[in-house]
Design a protein around this motif. Structure first.
Motif, PDB file in Angstrom:
ATOM      1  N   GLY A   1       0.762  -1.438  -0.077  1.00  0.00           N
ATOM      2  CA  GLY A   1       0.028   0.085  -0.015  1.00  0.00           C
ATOM      3  C   GLY A   1       0.870   1.245   0.142  1.00  0.00           C
ATOM      4  N   LYS A   2       1.984   1.177   0.387  1.00  0.00           N
ATOM      5  CA  LYS A   2       2.908   2.277   0.265  1.00  0.00           C
ATOM      6  C   LYS A   2       4.334   2.005  -0.552  1.00  0.00           C
ATOM      7  N   SER A   3       4.261   1.031  -1.238  1.00  0.00           N
ATOM      8  CA  SER A   3       5.653   0.851  -1.800  1.00  0.00           C
ATOM      9  C   SER A   3       5.324   0.567  -3.493  1.00  0.00           C
ATOM     10  N   THR A   4       6.480   1.011  -4.145  1.00  0.00           N
ATOM     11  CA  THR A   4       6.392   0.672  -5.538  1.00  0.00           C
ATOM     12  C   THR A   4       7.208  -0.733  -5.563  1.00  0.00           C
ATOM     13  N   MET A   5       6.663  -1.804  -6.151  1.00  0.00           N
ATOM     14  CA  MET A   5       7.186  -3.214  -6.305  1.00  0.00           C
ATOM     15  C   MET A   5       7.701  -3.508  -7.651  1.00  0.00           C
ATOM     16  N   GLY A   6       8.633  -4.149  -7.673  1.00  0.00           N
ATOM     17  CA  GLY A   6       9.247  -4.271  -9.025  1.00  0.00           C
ATOM     18  C   GLY A   6      10.027  -5.848  -9.133  1.00  0.00           C
ATOM     19  N   TRP A   7       9.902  -6.077 -10.460  1.00  0.00           N
ATOM     20  CA  TRP A   7      10.869  -7.281 -10.730  1.00  0.00           C
ATOM     21  C   TRP A   7      12.073  -6.806 -11.788  1.00  0.00           C
ATOM     22  N   TYR A   8      13.105  -7.239 -11.294  1.00  0.00           N
ATOM     23  CA  TYR A   8      14.463  -7.048 -11.967  1.00  0.00           C
ATOM     24  C   TYR A   8      14.841  -8.379 -12.429  1.00  0.00           C
ATOM     25  N   ARG A   9      15.880  -8.354 -13.360  1.00  0.00           N
ATOM     26  CA  ARG A   9      16.926  -9.455 -13.712  1.00  0.00           C
ATOM     27  C   ARG A   9      18.062  -9.016 -13.963  1.00  0.00           C
ATOM     28  N   GLN A  10      18.956 -10.191 -13.926  1.00  0.00           N
ATOM     29  CA  GLN A  10      20.215  -9.939 -13.899  1.00  0.00           C
ATOM     30  C   GLN A  10      21.207 -11.218 -14.217  1.00  0.00           C
ATOM     31  N   ALA A  11      21.665 -11.057 -15.572  1.00  0.00           N
ATOM     32  CA  ALA A  11      22.398 -12.249 -16.000  1.00  0.00           C
ATOM     33  C   ALA A  11      23.939 -12.145 -15.399  1.00  0.00           C
ATOM     34  N   PRO A  12      24.485 -13.030 -15.304  1.00  0.00           N
ATOM     35  CA  PRO A  12      25.989 -13.117 -14.931  1.00  0.00           C
ATOM     36  C   PRO A  12      26.954 -12.106 -15.781  1.00  0.00           C
ATOM     37  N   GLY A  13      27.573 -11.257 -15.158  1.00  0.00           N
ATOM     38  CA  GLY A  13      28.534 -10.350 -15.897  1.00  0.00           C
ATOM     39  C   GLY A  13      27.884  -9.008 -16.414  1.00  0.00           C
TER      40      GLY A  13
ATOM     41  N   THR B   1       7.229  -2.777 -12.947  1.00  0.00           N
ATOM     42  CA  THR B   1       7.128  -2.430 -11.657  1.00  0.00           C
ATOM     43  C   THR B   1       5.540  -1.886 -11.591  1.00  0.00           C
ATOM     44  N   ILE B   2       5.179  -2.013 -10.381  1.00  0.00           N
ATOM     45  CA  ILE B   2       3.716  -1.622 -10.067  1.00  0.00           C
ATOM     46  C   ILE B   2       3.783  -0.560  -8.976  1.00  0.00           C
ATOM     47  N   THR B   3       3.065   0.477  -9.088  1.00  0.00           N
ATOM     48  CA  THR B   3       2.965   1.416  -7.865  1.00  0.00           C
ATOM     49  C   THR B   3       1.847   1.154  -6.957  1.00  0.00           C
ATOM     50  N   SER B   4       1.718   1.584  -5.779  1.00  0.00           N
ATOM     51  CA  SER B   4       0.950   1.271  -4.945  1.00  0.00           C
ATOM     52  C   SER B   4      -0.569   1.880  -5.416  1.00  0.00           C
ATOM     53  N   GLY B   5      -0.461   2.687  -6.502  1.00  0.00           N
ATOM     54  CA  GLY B   5      -1.742   2.860  -6.911  1.00  0.00           C
ATOM     55  C   GLY B   5      -2.001   1.961  -8.124  1.00  0.00           C
ATOM     56  N   GLY B   6      -1.266   1.131  -8.308  1.00  0.00           N
ATOM     57  CA  GLY B   6      -1.631   0.001  -9.593  1.00  0.00           C
ATOM     58  C   GLY B   6      -1.089   0.346 -10.829  1.00  0.00           C
ATOM     59  N   THR B   7      -0.413   1.322 -10.831  1.00  0.00           N
ATOM     60  CA  THR B   7       0.226   1.930 -12.146  1.00  0.00           C
ATOM     61  C   THR B   7       1.287   1.109 -12.574  1.00  0.00           C
ATOM     62  N   THR B   8       1.276   0.341 -13.908  1.00  0.00           N
ATOM     63  CA  THR B   8       2.272  -0.394 -14.343  1.00  0.00           C
ATOM     64  C   THR B   8       3.192  -0.164 -15.067  1.00  0.00           C
ATOM     65  N   ASN B   9       4.438  -0.410 -15.060  1.00  0.00           N
ATOM     66  CA  ASN B   9       5.465  -0.115 -16.265  1.00  0.00           C
ATOM     67  C   ASN B   9       6.411  -1.417 -16.452  1.00  0.00           C
TER      68      ASN B   9
ATOM     69  N   THR C   1       3.536  -9.913 -17.180  1.00  0.00           N
ATOM     70  CA  THR C   1       2.361  -9.148 -16.560  1.00  0.00           C
ATOM     71  C   THR C   1       2.574  -9.276 -15.135  1.00  0.00           C
ATOM     72  N   ILE C   2       2.720  -7.917 -14.523  1.00  0.00           N
ATOM     73  CA  ILE C   2       2.887  -7.820 -12.725  1.00  0.00           C
ATOM     74  C   ILE C   2       1.737  -7.571 -12.145  1.00  0.00           C
ATOM     75  N   SER C   3       1.630  -8.199 -11.072  1.00  0.00           N
ATOM     76  CA  SER C   3       0.308  -7.826 -10.156  1.00  0.00           C
ATOM     77  C   SER C   3       0.756  -8.315  -8.845  1.00  0.00           C
ATOM     78  N   VAL C   4      -0.421  -7.799  -8.118  1.00  0.00           N
ATOM     79  CA  VAL C   4      -0.077  -7.818  -6.259  1.00  0.00           C
ATOM     80  C   VAL C   4      -1.328  -8.515  -6.056  1.00  0.00           C
ATOM     81  N   ASP C   5      -1.251  -9.351  -4.994  1.00  0.00           N
ATOM     82  CA  ASP C   5      -2.289  -9.880  -4.045  1.00  0.00           C
ATOM     83  C   ASP C   5      -2.075  -9.351  -2.697  1.00  0.00           C
ATOM     84  N   ASN C   6      -2.838  -8.275  -2.459  1.00  0.00           N
ATOM     85  CA  ASN C   6      -2.483  -7.647  -1.099  1.00  0.00           C
ATOM     86  C   ASN C   6      -3.037  -8.389   0.225  1.00  0.00           C
ATOM     87  N   ALA C   7      -3.986  -9.162  -0.076  1.00  0.00           N
ATOM     88  CA  ALA C   7      -4.456 -10.216   1.016  1.00  0.00           C
ATOM     89  C   ALA C   7      -3.202 -11.011   1.277  1.00  0.00           C
TER      90      ALA C   7
END
Length: 117
Positions: A30-42, A50-58, A68-74
């Motif tokens: 509810g107060k955070s921007t959540m994100g997924w990142y990836r990193q290959a060796p080197g 990313t998804i903001t607390s307001g539900g905006t995705t990027n 597709t990024i999503s959250v389940d607050n419960a």
């Protein structure tokens, strides 16, 4: 202190799908921007989505239409649904939680996705 624990990675054939999960140890979405990142060796860690607390995705251009990024607050859980997997998607995927104008910045330990026939 917040713990983020990713799961759901694995070995998948090209064209397959996966759903990654990131479970938070407390209610933070509810107060955070959540994100997924990836990193290959080197290589540098790159933003996937990313998804903001307001539900905006990027999304990174390279994954638009497939991820597709999503959250389940419960459940205090962040998800990343991945479709049409490609060998180039093979790497470690990390979830992240940030809050603007604060030092709040937490990372999970990563989950490995391997796309191979």
């Amino acid at each position: 202190q917040v713990q983020l624990v990713e799961s759901g990675g694995g070995l998948v054939q090209p064209g397959g799908s996966l759903r990654l999960s990131c479970a938070a140890s407390q209610s933070i979405f509810g107060k955070s921007t959540m994100g997924w990142y990836r990193q290959a060796p080197g290589k540098q860690r790159e933003l996937v989505a990313t998804i903001t607390s307001g539900g905006t995705t990027n999304y990174a251009e390279s994954v638009k239409g497939r991820f597709t990024i999503s959250v389940d607050n419960a459940k205090n859980t962040l998800y990343l649904q991945i479709e049409s997997l490609k060998p180039g998607d093979t790497t470690l995927y990390y979830c992240n939680s940030t809050r603007p104008f604060t030092t709040w910045d937490y990372w999970g330990q990563g989950t490995q996705v391997t796309v191979s026939s």
